[in-house]
Design an enzyme around this catalytic site. Structure first.
Site, PDB file in Angstrom:
ATOM      1  N   ASP A 105     -54.655 -55.002  53.545  1.00  0.00           N
ATOM      2  CA  ASP A 105     -55.185 -53.822  52.843  1.00  0.00           C
ATOM      3  C   ASP A 105     -56.082 -54.139  51.651  1.00  0.00           C
ATOM      4  OD1 ASP A 105     -54.410 -51.720  54.474  1.00  0.00           O
ATOM      5  OD2 ASP A 105     -52.347 -51.825  53.737  1.00  0.00           O
ATOM      6  N   ASP A 165     -55.317 -48.145  60.742  1.00  0.00           N
ATOM      7  CA  ASP A 165     -55.630 -48.012  59.309  1.00  0.00           C
ATOM      8  C   ASP A 165     -56.648 -49.053  58.839  1.00  0.00           C
ATOM      9  OD1 ASP A 165     -53.018 -47.548  60.287  1.00  0.00           O
ATOM     10  OD2 ASP A 165     -52.218 -47.210  58.293  1.00  0.00           O
ATOM     11  N   GLY A 223     -49.267 -50.851  72.967  1.00  0.00           N
ATOM     12  CA  GLY A 223     -49.327 -50.068  71.739  1.00  0.00           C
ATOM     13  C   GLY A 223     -47.964 -49.528  71.362  1.00  0.00           C
ATOM     14  N   THR A 225     -45.929 -47.272  67.925  1.00  0.00           N
ATOM     15  CA  THR A 225     -46.158 -46.611  66.645  1.00  0.00           C
ATOM     16  C   THR A 225     -45.368 -47.325  65.557  1.00  0.00           C
ATOM     17  OG1 THR A 225     -46.422 -44.476  65.593  1.00  0.00           O
ATOM     18  CG2 THR A 225     -44.267 -44.911  66.613  1.00  0.00           C
ATOM     19  N   ARG A 237     -52.256 -39.101  60.352  1.00  0.00           N
ATOM     20  CA  ARG A 237     -53.046 -39.930  59.431  1.00  0.00           C
ATOM     21  C   ARG A 237     -53.759 -41.053  60.174  1.00  0.00           C
ATOM     22  NH1 ARG A 237     -49.574 -40.479  55.647  1.00  0.00           N
ATOM     23  NH2 ARG A 237     -49.043 -42.680  55.504  1.00  0.00           N
ATOM     24  N   TRP A 241     -57.587 -41.927  59.965  1.00  0.00           N
ATOM     25  CA  TRP A 241     -58.157 -43.259  59.662  1.00  0.00           C
ATOM     26  C   TRP A 241     -59.205 -43.604  60.717  1.00  0.00           C
ATOM     27  CZ3 TRP A 241     -57.207 -43.681  54.955  1.00  0.00           C
ATOM     28  CH2 TRP A 241     -55.957 -43.823  54.353  1.00  0.00           C
ATOM     29  N   SER A 356     -38.250 -41.041  62.591  1.00  0.00           N
ATOM     30  CA  SER A 356     -38.025 -40.347  63.874  1.00  0.00           C
ATOM     31  C   SER A 356     -37.237 -41.289  64.777  1.00  0.00           C
ATOM     32  CB  SER A 356     -39.362 -39.990  64.538  1.00  0.00           C
ATOM     33  OG  SER A 356     -39.919 -41.131  65.162  1.00  0.00           O
TER      34      SER A 356
END
Ligand code: GLY
Length: 392
Positions: A105, A165, A223, A225, A237, A241, A356
């Protein structure tokens, strides 16, 4: 589908007058916060409406510095400039000492602090800090798979993945190439977005949050999450992104194929918004759900649409500018804070993370302000009020 592009156009749009009022509220709150958040930074998200002071750690502190720079640009008040400069120095120290930077980041942190300081004031130390951060980010590039590894120690099989992101971290690399003449930074960024778009964009135009690559072959594996509701759902979000990240890479590369990618990702976002246009934290949820919202996703999407609109043909430019102004209207009306006794943040109703069954998150910053929501809200208002030159 909750919306069509036509139904969205039936909503009221933010005009300059409304944006100016919201900006005045934002600047007033930032000014009031400077006493607490100049030597220190606000926590990633508020707690019962209020940010707590932290050191310069995590991926989220640059947003506050960026918001102060935007307040400075709007007001030309030296008080903001001095505070943002103190913070840019803190970022120089952070990258020099490698404090909490074992992740990708660097763009979130350094574009909005040091690059902004350099662009706005010619601060050479800030430029050096941003270039160190770009070099550090480049160290996370994995040739096998051609991507920037998001988290953990580089090369580790259990961490060998990219996340959507990261598209917002690429501008730091494009900028570093322009500054130094070293093409390798931009090349890594371009390779990364190519790889990312190949694997995270699904056929229905929703996106995966993260994607694992095979460390042996470099081929995309699968993939999953991290912060979305399910592996196969669209984390709001993350989708945002994608919108802004594609627009930013287009700004630097002018690769025409990104226009179609942009319209796909953005149209998915817009057509899955609930009736009041404030997205739930994941597009699994729609109008009437009791799940929390993520206002920050809308703020990010507004900035992405306004950036990309600059490069589109007239019809497309109008479509995305109009949509952006409608989302911004909803944000100002539903989420814009005006009351310092309620919160010391700018944009209410964000969600950092929601636990979740299928993700590994715990609830964090649910229905709270977060620093990036505040920053992108300020950036969106700035974009409506001026011909803004990006820090990205
Ligand atoms: N980049 C981390 C997040 O959006 O929560």
């Amino acid at each position: 589908m909750a919306q069509t592009l036509e139904t969205i156009m039936g909503y009221p749009a933010a005009d300059k007058e409304l944006a100016r009022k919201a900006m005045e509220d934002g600047v007033r709150i930032i000014r009031a916060d400077l006493g607490e958040f100049t030597e220190h930074f606000p926590s990633s998200n508020s707690f019962n409406g209020f940010y707590q002071p932290t050191e310069n750690v995590e991926w989220t502190t640059g947003f506050w510095t960026g918001a102060i720079w935007l307040a400075y640009e709007y007001t030309k008040d030296e008080q903001f400039k001095q505070a943002a400069k103190v913070q840019a120095d803190s970022f120089f120290h952070r990258i020099e000492r490698k404090i909490d930077v074992n992740h990708h980041d660097m763009g979130f942190l350094f574009s909005l602090s040091c690059v902004a300081a350099y662009k706005l004031t010619g601060d050479e130390k800030a430029r050096e800090g941003a270039l160190m951060a770009a070099e550090h980010l480049a160290g996370r590039y994995r040739e096998k798979g051609r991507f920037l590894q998001a988290w953990g120690n580089t090369g580790e099989a259990s961490e060998y993945r990219l996340i959507i992101d990261c598209l917002l971290n690429l501008p730091l690399l494009y900028w570093a190439s322009e500054e130094t003449g070293e093409k390798r930074y931009a090349q890594m960024a371009e390779n990364h977005i190519r790889t990312a778009m190949k694997c995270i964009l699904r056929e229905d135009d929703s996106t995966y949050h993260t994607y694992f690559m095979d460390p042996e072959t470099g081929e995309p594996s699968y993939g999953v999450t991290h912060q979305g509701n399910r592996d196969q759902s669209a984390w709001a979000r993350g989708q945002a992104w994608g919108i802004y990240g594609i627009a930013l890479s287009y700004h630097y590369l002018k690769d025409e194929s990104y226009i179609r990618l942009f319209t796909r990702v953005t149209d998915f976002f817009l057509t899955h918004l609930p009736k009041d246009l404030i997205p739930y934290w994941d597009f699994d949820f729609d109008t009437g759900s009791t799940e929390p919202r993520d206002s920050s996703a809308a703020a990010i999407a507004v900035c992405g649409m306004l950036e990309m609109a600059k490069y589109l043909d007239e019809a497309q430019r109008k479509k995305y500018t109009d949509a952006a102004h409608r989302l911004l209207y909803a944000l100002i009306q539903e989420c814009g804070n005006r009351d310092l006794s309620r919160s010391n943040g700018l944009l209410l109703h964000g969600t950092y993370a929601r636990g979740s069954r299928e993700n590994t998150c715990k609830d964090r910053g649910v229905d709270e302000c977060n620093t990036w929501g505040d920053y992108f809200y300020m950036e969106a208002l700035t974009r409506v009020l001026s011909d803004w030159k990006m820090y990205w």
